[in-house]
Design an enzyme around this catalytic site. Structure first.
Site, PDB file in Angstrom:
ATOM      1  N   ASP A 170      -4.299  -8.788  -4.137  1.00 30.01           N
ATOM      2  CA  ASP A 170      -4.522  -9.812  -3.122  1.00 30.01           C
ATOM      3  C   ASP A 170      -4.797 -11.175  -3.751  1.00 30.01           C
ATOM      4  O   ASP A 170      -4.364 -12.197  -3.219  1.00 30.01           O
ATOM      5  CB  ASP A 170      -5.687  -9.410  -2.206  1.00 30.01           C
ATOM      6  CG  ASP A 170      -5.225  -8.427  -1.153  1.00 30.01           C
ATOM      7  OD1 ASP A 170      -4.151  -8.668  -0.572  1.00 30.01           O
ATOM      8  OD2 ASP A 170      -5.917  -7.422  -0.920  1.00 30.01           O
TER       9      ASP A 170
ATOM     10  N   HIS B  75       0.808  -1.220   0.000  1.00 25.70           N
ATOM     11  CA  HIS B  75       0.000   0.000   0.000  1.00 25.70           C
ATOM     12  C   HIS B  75       0.842   1.271   0.000  1.00 25.70           C
ATOM     13  O   HIS B  75       0.389   2.319  -0.441  1.00 25.70           O
ATOM     14  CB  HIS B  75      -1.005  -0.031   1.148  1.00 25.70           C
ATOM     15  CG  HIS B  75      -2.120  -0.967   0.836  1.00 25.70           C
ATOM     16  ND1 HIS B  75      -2.177  -2.244   1.323  1.00 25.70           N
ATOM     17  CD2 HIS B  75      -3.157  -0.837  -0.016  1.00 25.70           C
ATOM     18  CE1 HIS B  75      -3.226  -2.844   0.819  1.00 25.70           C
ATOM     19  NE2 HIS B  75      -3.841  -2.028   0.007  1.00 25.70           N
TER      20      HIS B  75
ATOM     21  N   GLU C 296     -10.923 -11.092  -4.542  1.00 25.25           N
ATOM     22  CA  GLU C 296      -9.494 -11.027  -4.211  1.00 25.25           C
ATOM     23  C   GLU C 296      -9.048 -12.209  -3.374  1.00 25.25           C
ATOM     24  O   GLU C 296      -7.915 -12.244  -2.896  1.00 25.25           O
ATOM     25  CB  GLU C 296      -9.136  -9.687  -3.557  1.00 25.25           C
ATOM     26  CG  GLU C 296     -10.005  -9.273  -2.417  1.00 25.25           C
ATOM     27  CD  GLU C 296      -9.643  -7.885  -1.869  1.00 25.25           C
ATOM     28  OE1 GLU C 296      -8.630  -7.300  -2.260  1.00 25.25           O
ATOM     29  OE2 GLU C 296     -10.408  -7.401  -1.020  1.00 25.25           O
TER      30      GLU C 296
ATOM     31  N   CYS D  91      -9.352  -3.846 -10.344  1.00 26.64           N
ATOM     32  CA  CYS D  91      -8.851  -2.633  -9.685  1.00 26.64           C
ATOM     33  C   CYS D  91      -7.500  -2.878  -9.032  1.00 26.64           C
ATOM     34  O   CYS D  91      -6.964  -1.998  -8.360  1.00 26.64           O
ATOM     35  CB  CYS D  91      -9.852  -2.074  -8.701  1.00 26.64           C
ATOM     36  SG  CYS D  91     -10.276  -3.219  -7.395  1.00 26.64           S
TER      37      CYS D  91
END
Ligand code: PEP
Ligand code: MG
Length: 575
Positions: A455, A189, A431, A502
């Site tokens: 993920d 992240h 995910e 995404c």
């Protein structure tokens, strides 16, 4: 020359600032009676220095965020200079004959314990302030430099072992012009955040903190994944040219940003932006996003001392809805846990945080957080085209439960005469391998899927997305992942619904043709990638891309898949 993993593109030149958070080591040995006064003096000296530092931060905060926000630091100074605290520390040094640092640590721990047991949420949240002040005092006593990322004075390239997403969010971007870390992967992240902040970064170098000294002059070229320490004049000139080249390419691409992403034979792909806050939505428009494909709302919960209220969230969602003028906005409920922590939520220490208390699991176990968030999204849906998306789904039970909760909140709002979009779409992230495998059932319950390849890759291949040691194994185009992506798209289409991506794969220039060929409906990415991805899609022939996908899906190894994709991209002149 050093390289790592390019996390966010750009070329910058600057002085290195080594940001090393040294471990605080408390001296627990007993002191003699003669040394008591020395320790007390040490405490007063450290307190004075700490107060000066906080004053400075307060002034900076006032300039940057206004008077109201700067008052937090006034509160810090009051806590620091609290008479009761002073008395307790001095008494303990005298009574127990211990060092000032040991006494401070004891008193701070005691205060934290007392506060944590209180019912009052406001007071509970003061534990972070107390810890912060305690650490500052200890560092000043032990002569450990205190580096505040929001308060750096000179322009620097930050060199550090690792950065948390919230540290990244707090950086003063006028001064920190790039960063390089030892640890981390492309889809961590921190890297995702660097891209949305448009700050050049290379992560996962393994040992940059050992190779670079404070004050070294650096070239950070994350376009070509190169770091040069103390370069020659010739090298500087060369990289200046590279920078200009990169700038010109970006400029040209930006001219195309508002064109639709349509293949040569007419297949349209929706291009969305991934955002984390209001500022990102301005960037989304700047780079030609047609929608917001992922709003990571957890960033609204970070960098603060308490949970955002329903009203605060409502205002945040509403302002983005208004900014996007009726364009679709997918709001993902909070995805906390994994590598994103909230200091005020007292997360338990877990051995496997990514497999633990994360995302929808935290929301379901804290039903008030979920309710506040859903209420805020529904209320904001009166101001734009909002969609709700739930992260990390693994089962039908979860989606039955969540839909029931949304229904209950809708009924509540109706009773309160609050307007909202009664037909608001609900989607889920795919995910986890589990959700991909049961996508046939899940799609019966939701309006859309968005594949979180970051993920999905880590959970399917059992490869931690932020661990540079195994980054070679982190391969989103593995046959197993492509099989799952294809299955998810197919199941959604059978149900006359749509699937987007995404995860970071959506902006991987080499893979776009394959994803288009597999029938993806939407791609959502960091805004800076939008122009280049649109440009590639406009050069693709959909029918040919479908043939490529059919071939690739029969392949058994990454190497063969890569070969076919490269050949196609070259033949079609896509990159
Ligand atoms: C993903 O997992 O691909 C995703 C988009 O979610 P995040 O990166 O926030 O985990
Ligand atoms: Mg995810």
């Amino acid at each position: 020359m050093i390289s790592g993993i390019s996390a966010s593109p750009g070329i910058v030149f600057g002085t290195a600032l080594l940001f090393k958070e040294k471990k605080i080591k408390i001296n627990k040995t007993k002191i003699s009676s003669q040394n008591i006064q020395i320790e007390i003096k040490k405490f007063f000296k450290a307190r004075k220095k700490s107060a000066q530092q906080i004053h400075e931060i307060k002034n900076q905060a006032k300039k940057k965020f206004g008077k109201k926000k700067s008052l937090i630091f006034k509160g810090h100074i009051l806590l620091l200079e609290d008479e009761e605290l002073e008395k307790e520390i001095i008494d303990l040094i005298k009574k127990k004959k211990i060092t000032a640092d040991f006494a401070i640590e004891n008193i701070i721990q005691e205060q934290i314990k007392t506060l944590k047991n209180l019912k009052d949420e406001y007071l509970k949240n003061r534990t972070i302030d107390i810890r912060d002040i305690g650490n500052r005092l200890l560092k000043n006593i032990l002569h450990i430099p205190v580096v505040d990322l929001s308060n750096i004075k000179k322009k620097v390239i930050l060199i550090t072992k690792d950065l948390t997403p919230s540290q990244t969010a707090q950086m003063n971007l006028k001064k920190i012009i790039g960063f390089i870390t030892d640890l981390g992967g492309n889809t961590s992240h921190t890297s995702i955040m660097a891209r949305s902040l448009e700050i050049p970064a290379i992560v996962g170098t393994k040992n940059i903190t050992k190779k670079v000294k404070n004050g070294d002059f650096l070239i950070l070229d994350s376009v070509n994944n190169k770091i040069i320490i103390n370069p020659s004049e010739k090298k500087i000139q060369y990289f200046k040219k590279e920078k200009k080249k990169y700038f010109n390419i970006q400029k040209k691409l930006k001219l195309l940003k508002d064109l639709p992403a349509i293949t040569k034979d007419g297949k349209k792909i929706e291009i969305g932006s991934n955002i984390g806050n209001y500022k990102d939505s301005i960037n989304a428009k700047k780079y030609g996003a047609e929608s917001i494909g992922l709003y990571r709302t957890e960033f609204l919960f970070m960098g603060r001392n308490n949970l955002p209220s329903e009203e605060e969230q409502f205002q945040a969602y509403k302002s983005i809805a208004q900014k996007m003028h009726g364009k679709s906005i997918i709001i993902r409920t909070m995805d906390i846990g994994g590598d994103k922590n909230l200091s005020y939520m007292n997360f338990p220490k877990e051995d496997n945080p990514f497999l633990g208390w994360r995302a929808i699991r935290v929301s379901i176990d804290n039903i008030n957080i979920l309710h506040d968030q859903i209420r805020a999204i529904l209320r904001a849906s009166a101001f734009g085209k909002l969609k709700i998306m739930f992260p990390m789904i693994i089962s039908m039970e979860e989606i039955y439960y969540l839909k029931k909760e949304v229904e209950n909140i809708k009924n509540q709002l109706k009773k309160e005469n609050i307007i909202f979009d009664k037909k608001i779409n609900i989607g889920i992230m795919i995910e986890t391998p589990s959700s991909a495998i049961i996508s046939k059932y899940l799609i019966q319950e939701v309006d859309f899927f968005s594949i979180g390849t970051n993920d999905l890759t880590q959970y399917t291949l059992a490869v931690d997305r932020g661990n540079e040691i195994i980054s070679k194994l982190y391969q989103p185009i593995s046959p197993s992942i492509l099989y799952l992506i294809n299955k998810v798209i197919t199941e959604s289409h059978k149900a006359k619904k749509w699937t987007g991506i995404c995860g970071e794969l959506a902006s991987n220039t080499e893979i776009i043709a394959l994803l288009v060929g597999m029938g993806i409906d939407e791609l959502s990415m960091s805004s800076i990638s939008i122009p280049i991805i649109k440009n590639i899609i406009r050069k693709i022939n959909y029918k040919k891309a479908q043939k490529l996908a059919n071939k690739v899906l029969k392949e058994k190894t990454v190497e063969n898949i890569q070969y076919l994709i490269k050949k196609f991209n070259k033949k079609e002149n896509l990159l």
